[in-house]
Motif scaffolding. Sequence first.
Motif: not given
Lengths: 372, 499
Positions: A152-155, A349, A352-353, A356-357, B186, B213, B216-217, B456-457, B459-460
């Motif tokens: 997964g992503y390194d949140l 970005y 946007q992040l 989203q979160l 991007t 990632s 994917m970003l 997260v995905k 957002a990008f």
Amino acid sequence: MSATETSTTSGDDLVSLGERLKQAHREGGAVRIEGGGTRHFTGRQVEGEVLSTRRHRGITSYDPVELIVSVRAGTPLQELEATLAQHGQMLPFEPPRFGAESTVGGMVASGLSGPRRPWAGAVRDFVLGMRVLDHQGREQRFGGEVMKNVAGYDLSRLMVGAQGTLGLITEVSLKVLPVPSSSRSLRLEIDRERAMQQLASWGRQPLPLSAATWHDGALNLRLEGGPGSVAATADMIGGDDLDAGYWQQLRDWQLPLFRDDQFRSQPFTDHQQPLWRLALPANTPALALAELEGAESIDDWAGCQRWLRSDIEATTLRDACALAGGHATCFTPQAADPYTPLSPVLARYHRQLKQQLDPNGVFNPGRLYPDF
Amino acid sequence: MNILHDERLDGELVPHDRAKVLAALANAAPDLTLLHREEDLRPFECDGLSAYRVLPMLVALPETLDQVEALLRKCHELRVPVVTRGAGTGLSGGALPLEQGVLLVMSRFSRILEIDADARIARVQPGVRNLAISEAVAPHGLYYAPDPSSQIACSIGGNVAENAGGVHCLKYGLTVHNVMSLNVMTIEGERMTIGSEALDSPGFDLLALMMGSEGMLGVVTEVTVKLLPKPETAKVLMASFDDIEKAGTAVGAIIAAGIIPGGLEMMDNLAIRAAEDFIQAGYPVDAEAILLCELDGVEADVQEDINTVRRVLETSGATDIQLARDDAERARFWAGRKNAFPAVGRMSPDYYCMDGTIPRRELPRVLKGISQLSEQYGLRVANVFHAGDGNMHPLILFDANREGELAVAEELGGRILELCVEAGGSITGEHGVGREKINQMCAQFGSLEITAFHAVKHAFDEHGLLNPGKNIPTLARCAEFGAMHVHNNELPHPELPRF
Ligand SMILES: Cc1cc2nc3c(=O)[nH]c(=O)nc-3n(C[C@H](O)[C@H](O)[C@@H](O)COP(=O)(O)OP(=O)(O)OC[C@H]3O[C@@H](n4cnc5c(N)ncnc54)[C@H](O)[C@@H]3O)c2cc1C
Ligand SMILES: Cc1cc2nc3c(=O)[nH]c(=O)nc-3n(C[C@H](O)[C@H](O)[C@H](O)COP(=O)(O)OP(=O)(O)OC[C@H]3O[C@@H](n4cnc5c(N)ncnc54)[C@H](O)[C@@H]3O)c2cc1C
């Protein structure tokens, strides 16, 4: 008790923290996350109901053999460090401690690292995993309690230094290291240019350096490692012995430049000059700005982190830093724009992040930048 | 089990007309090399996970950033998915193409742009091979620490996308700890610089987010890496054990003694014999396990550490301890380990490499569990791994020509990963999720975390065009496959419809 230890002064406040966030979500409110109340000079002012993590505390697991500790966000940093010290271990990134109330959550969310950073790594480099509450107060778990994990992503690392704008950190798992077996501090009276040349050339050799400042006309060095290498390097370098207490003072912002008492809860007073932190690439020469003539400063991190007291215009300073490939943060309480503005693409970005979160802007809105 | 993109579970892919996309891309970037004939596409149909193959719709081999930008902009406009590929050594199908997608191959970006020995950094293009960096900076007495076993072939761009690690990462960290900054493009063709040559940057730590990632970003177009001074000396100890669990216990004991070795690797009997057969490294073929422990640094410290480690190994029940006498012997000890995968490959027509991570203290228990599963499934498993990190690489030996054996190997692999998760670990330490472990993601994460990953995905990459179907499963997929792991009779993701 087995290898895994749990601290005695613990408290689980997860349910009530979650409830508070659920309420904020329902009512469309925002929260201002507060740990120890010691770092309030970092970041921008936040309008929101205070949400304190202080009751959510305690070390949930610590296995010295694994070099991993998991700890709740409201735990005093002091308590964590004391427990590690009992086992000859430490947080290698040397986070500043602004008093006994500093919390682990605040340490992680503010992402500040101390003198050892260029050699050992920053806070984020030692974060292995995290538990967070999301904008609806639901618990999520990222990363883990293992050294390596690329699922997964390194949140969890994303939360480091995000100043609580992406989620409420409730628990964090950190990698720790043994305290080096030997240490020695030295002071060499040489000019800045020669000091930086020396550091560059030493940097290319495997020497046990673990801190270096140029300050008050001298190069201050800390050597850490095995006794053999520390002694041999000290012989090679020469200079005078330096009291190791210097590094503690530097780490905790207690040297005169930081003017210790200012970073308590007292309001910032006008006659003091703003405190700047410059982050610059290695080997950046001293900034050639007339306004900085005679300014009080400390070059830490072998010159990569520079502390400065100056009334210099923010844009002038930031432009000079940007030209050198770095950035500047203002740590004066109530600074209008503490952080260097982001480029338009990066800002987009970031927004946007955040969108989203934290779609409703529950978490510390505006703490990093006005629009998120 | 089939890991190919399943539109029902992984999301719909808009059908595209190859000729039309080809014409549009050729128009957008007239000098861009585009492959479209089947025989030209064939070499790109899989990465290191060769059991799965898909012919991409088109392959693009850009040489300039402008070409990458034009390609991404056009694909974004046409809603054509883009899968980025580095050297194609990935073992989890991360660069597995899509029939309806373009494969963007970054291998022509192979220049080292700058070496600054005083600042200890190198600026390189993403297609530069990992080992080439260390070779280029060696004259300055420097090296790049993360050293995946594939370092002779894999690209630094792929290393970033997989957060690759290797023998050295116990002491010197993974890719995330050794990269200063990235240039990323991007899916909309926007250029970003993330991180800097200073030690931090304002804003969120997007650098950490990009690491691992899996393309994917964004597309990594430039990497600035941190270089380290080569240690003055490196010595390696080889310890033999008559019991694999004792070897596992010794790993924890070394670290408990306050020693962080430059590398701490373990091999079991099957791997030892395979390597010895192949390389003649001087391994004890009758040992149940060996540990290779490398100590590096300054001469005096290394000598002291050797003494400490020796004592620890003796108390942990090692039957024999050898210190490599010289650099030649040290290189030989390591050659056995570094060639263990191909060596095992010679013992069996096929092998399947797993990549799970566990807390070190669980090593003895998990090793035992693996050997029980191996017996139960009737397939041999060789263990050769980064013991100091708790990063296991069980190699499952099988014969793909035997009816159904691949499926058995995959099932066994899945069980091993679940064992790692049960032990508090992770389904992947360094090889990534890709397509291969997409179902096991549902064992490690719940729907809230997976939803956050999708956020997260989003957002990008709003339209999900970069490497769709990899790394992060859809909740629909978890609802279907997550049901394999029912705990306390509770179905995961009860809120979702079942297929
Ligand atoms: C008397 C007084 C008055 C104040 N008035 C204001 C005011 O009007 N407006 C204002 O903005 N601040 C004000 N503050 C500061 C306020 O307490 C901090 O901004 C608080 O939000 C940060 O807590 P801290 O200083 O304990 O930070 P630390 O615990 O040192 O935390 C530093 C940063 O990390 C964040 N953080 C801490 N713990 C977590 C966690 N578990 N998860 C995620 N993020 C976390 C904090 O929000 C903060 O951004 C005041 C402080 C005092 C003492
Ligand atoms: C024998 C063998 C041993 C191995 N040992 C190790 C080991 O010890 N440690 C380890 O970590 N790995 C190891 N690997 C796995 C593999 O080599 C690594 O994952 C490597 O980082 C992949 O790099 P690559 O250039 O081949 O990437 P590819 O396989 O081409 O791609 C891998 C992923 O990266 C993405 N990607 C590639 N380039 C870019 C880019 N420029 N921008 C954005 N995304 C990109 C792809 O989309 C894909 O998701 C091994 C592989 C083999 C075959």
